[in-house]
Write a protein that holds these residues in place. Sequence first.
Motif, PDB file in Angstrom:
ATOM      1  N   LYS A 128      54.203  78.290  23.732  1.00  0.00           N
ATOM      2  CA  LYS A 128      54.635  78.962  24.969  1.00  0.00           C
ATOM      3  C   LYS A 128      55.018  77.984  26.090  1.00  0.00           C
ATOM      4  N   LYS A 129      55.370  76.785  25.694  1.00  0.00           N
ATOM      5  CA  LYS A 129      55.789  75.829  26.736  1.00  0.00           C
ATOM      6  C   LYS A 129      57.293  75.918  26.960  1.00  0.00           C
ATOM      7  N   VAL A 130      57.709  75.556  28.156  1.00  0.00           N
ATOM      8  CA  VAL A 130      59.128  75.312  28.404  1.00  0.00           C
ATOM      9  C   VAL A 130      59.381  73.880  27.958  1.00  0.00           C
ATOM     10  N   VAL A 131      60.399  73.685  27.123  1.00  0.00           N
ATOM     11  CA  VAL A 131      60.698  72.330  26.662  1.00  0.00           C
ATOM     12  C   VAL A 131      61.916  71.811  27.425  1.00  0.00           C
ATOM     13  N   ILE A 132      61.766  70.619  27.985  1.00  0.00           N
ATOM     14  CA  ILE A 132      62.840  70.043  28.800  1.00  0.00           C
ATOM     15  C   ILE A 132      63.330  68.783  28.094  1.00  0.00           C
ATOM     16  N   ILE A 133      64.632  68.730  27.843  1.00  0.00           N
ATOM     17  CA  ILE A 133      65.206  67.604  27.094  1.00  0.00           C
ATOM     18  C   ILE A 133      66.256  66.915  27.953  1.00  0.00           C
ATOM     19  N   THR A 134      66.212  65.602  27.991  1.00  0.00           N
ATOM     20  CA  THR A 134      67.217  64.865  28.766  1.00  0.00           C
ATOM     21  C   THR A 134      68.622  65.193  28.280  1.00  0.00           C
ATOM     22  N   GLY A 135      69.530  65.409  29.204  1.00  0.00           N
ATOM     23  CA  GLY A 135      70.937  65.494  28.839  1.00  0.00           C
ATOM     24  C   GLY A 135      71.493  64.095  28.623  1.00  0.00           C
ATOM     25  N   PHE A 136      72.705  64.013  28.045  1.00  0.00           N
ATOM     26  CA  PHE A 136      73.517  62.781  28.123  1.00  0.00           C
ATOM     27  C   PHE A 136      73.094  61.666  27.175  1.00  0.00           C
ATOM     28  N   GLN A 137      71.992  61.852  26.407  1.00  0.00           N
ATOM     29  CA  GLN A 137      71.527  60.683  25.654  1.00  0.00           C
ATOM     30  C   GLN A 137      70.961  61.001  24.286  1.00  0.00           C
ATOM     31  N   GLY A 138      70.915  59.984  23.457  1.00  0.00           N
ATOM     32  CA  GLY A 138      70.338  60.111  22.123  1.00  0.00           C
ATOM     33  C   GLY A 138      69.923  58.750  21.605  1.00  0.00           C
ATOM     34  N   ILE A 139      69.762  58.678  20.291  1.00  0.00           N
ATOM     35  CA  ILE A 139      69.332  57.418  19.687  1.00  0.00           C
ATOM     36  C   ILE A 139      70.140  57.181  18.420  1.00  0.00           C
ATOM     37  N   ASP A 140      70.543  55.935  18.187  1.00  0.00           N
ATOM     38  CA  ASP A 140      71.342  55.674  16.982  1.00  0.00           C
ATOM     39  C   ASP A 140      70.429  55.272  15.822  1.00  0.00           C
ATOM     40  N   GLU A 141      71.047  54.978  14.702  1.00  0.00           N
ATOM     41  CA  GLU A 141      70.256  54.720  13.504  1.00  0.00           C
ATOM     42  C   GLU A 141      69.401  53.462  13.611  1.00  0.00           C
ATOM     43  N   GLN A 142      69.848  52.528  14.455  1.00  0.00           N
ATOM     44  CA  GLN A 142      69.074  51.291  14.632  1.00  0.00           C
ATOM     45  C   GLN A 142      67.986  51.444  15.699  1.00  0.00           C
ATOM     46  N   GLY A 143      67.860  52.639  16.259  1.00  0.00           N
ATOM     47  CA  GLY A 143      66.827  52.845  17.275  1.00  0.00           C
ATOM     48  C   GLY A 143      67.267  52.488  18.683  1.00  0.00           C
ATOM     49  N   ASN A 144      68.561  52.263  18.886  1.00  0.00           N
ATOM     50  CA  ASN A 144      69.055  51.991  20.243  1.00  0.00           C
ATOM     51  C   ASN A 144      69.322  53.302  20.971  1.00  0.00           C
ATOM     52  N   GLN A 145      69.006  53.326  22.266  1.00  0.00           N
ATOM     53  CA  GLN A 145      69.356  54.504  23.059  1.00  0.00           C
ATOM     54  C   GLN A 145      70.856  54.485  23.340  1.00  0.00           C
ATOM     55  N   THR A 146      71.455  55.667  23.291  1.00  0.00           N
ATOM     56  CA  THR A 146      72.902  55.766  23.511  1.00  0.00           C
ATOM     57  C   THR A 146      73.170  56.840  24.569  1.00  0.00           C
ATOM     58  N   THR A 147      74.342  56.791  25.182  1.00  0.00           N
ATOM     59  CA  THR A 147      74.748  57.906  26.064  1.00  0.00           C
ATOM     60  C   THR A 147      76.068  58.494  25.569  1.00  0.00           C
TER      61      THR A 147
END
Length: 418
Positions: A128-147
């Motif tokens: 029953k939580k509200v889940v908040i997820i950052t917009g604009f970003q993710g992670i690539d296969e090498q574990g680097n953050q991407t936008t």
Amino acid sequence: MSLIVHKYGGTSMGSTERIKNVAKRVAKWHRAGHQMVVVPSAMSGETNRLIGLAKEIQSEPDPRELDMLCCTGEQASVALLAMALKAEGLDAISFSGWQVPIKTDSAHTKARIESIDDKRVREHLAQKKVVIITGFQGIDEQGNQTTLGRGGSDTSAVAVAAAMNAAECLIYTDVDGVYTTDPRVVPEARRMRVVSFEEMLEMASLGSKVLQIRSVEFAGKYRVPTRVLSSLTDPMCDLAEEKVSGTLITFEEDENMEQAVVSGIAFNRDEAKVTIRGVPDKPGVAYQILGQVADANIDVDMIIQNQGTDGTTDFTFTVHRNEFNKTMDLLKNKIQASVQAREIAGDTDVCKVSIVGIGMRSHVGVASLMFKTLSEEGINIQMISTSEIKVSVLISDKYMELAVRALHKAFGLEKEAA
Ligand code: ADP
Ligand code: ASP
Ligand code: MG
């Protein structure tokens, strides 16, 4: 109980007061029995501020590090919103893109979402939580953050909605829907109650920044019901009214849509024009020029090759303004010699103005009304490109507003469609 995704843009998250209002609105939806996933952008101005800092240090900032830096904007937003929801008496949890995870390719600063694993999100929704997820970003296969490119939170939200099979994705912004053109440029612009997916795709690709183009692509590919609406109304306004407000993207052409030949006008100030003069007019020249441009990972938009005279021809194309310097360097240092061109010229003071409408398919004379309108305003057209449902012209940047206003009037867009 339906799953709903809300996206809030920078202005909507622009101050702690606004964040508290977002929390009130989300709480209202949650209390009405919906499972809520919220995707906010960075607070307004924050991404620009971060990019500015980077440029003070490195004129062409390292893309990986720029992504590391820019990801912090959305991270601050999600945490503040989670706190605001807790202060509203709701349980909430925030995640960065990598924690979900939202997996992307490795194209730093313009990465594409490849997959979203919703297991963790679902576990928390079940509590029953509200889940908040950052917009604009993710992670690539090498574990680097991407936008995901400027305006990318729209895409995060629609992609999350698609991955989780949400009932609807609501894009809350600082205008109350999609208008016939940017209402900040043409005050007489009219809000559209519905817009067809194809028209929205074209408007977004031609520069209407209200939605990032990739978000529209996701909405179309996965048939995500997507609505653009205002975050600046009273957060406690009637839910039933809010649910039908704004502009809905539709996937079927209904009879009402047939009537407008031109339904919107888009403009884009992000392009620059380059010209290669005096190129030998022989087979393979376009490939020799544009092949090298493509190899350098530069996207080309409009292209013109003039009729040759005296065995030579001129070649003109447009690129993103951010890639103008890189393109000019490539042309001067490499391509000019390889194709034996006489001269290279560039112009960044240009703007692309486009008319869009699925009704154009069945109407002739649309382009000529556009050209007539511009000529009456004394505006010179530098390049033209057309497709089934749009006509674009490249003009001098200083005439942008004049052109958009004149065209908006000429195509009768301020009037309610009969
Ligand atoms: P957000 O921060 O919420 O993502 P954006 O600034 O990215 O907001 O997008 C909303 C802005 O898009 C509006 O303020 C408006 O100026 C602009 N815009 C451009 N074209 C249109 C259009 N056709 N309809 C509505 N808004 C438009
Ligand atoms: N904060 C990012 C930007 O300013 C993403 C977004 O707002 O959608 O481009
Ligand atoms: Mg935006």
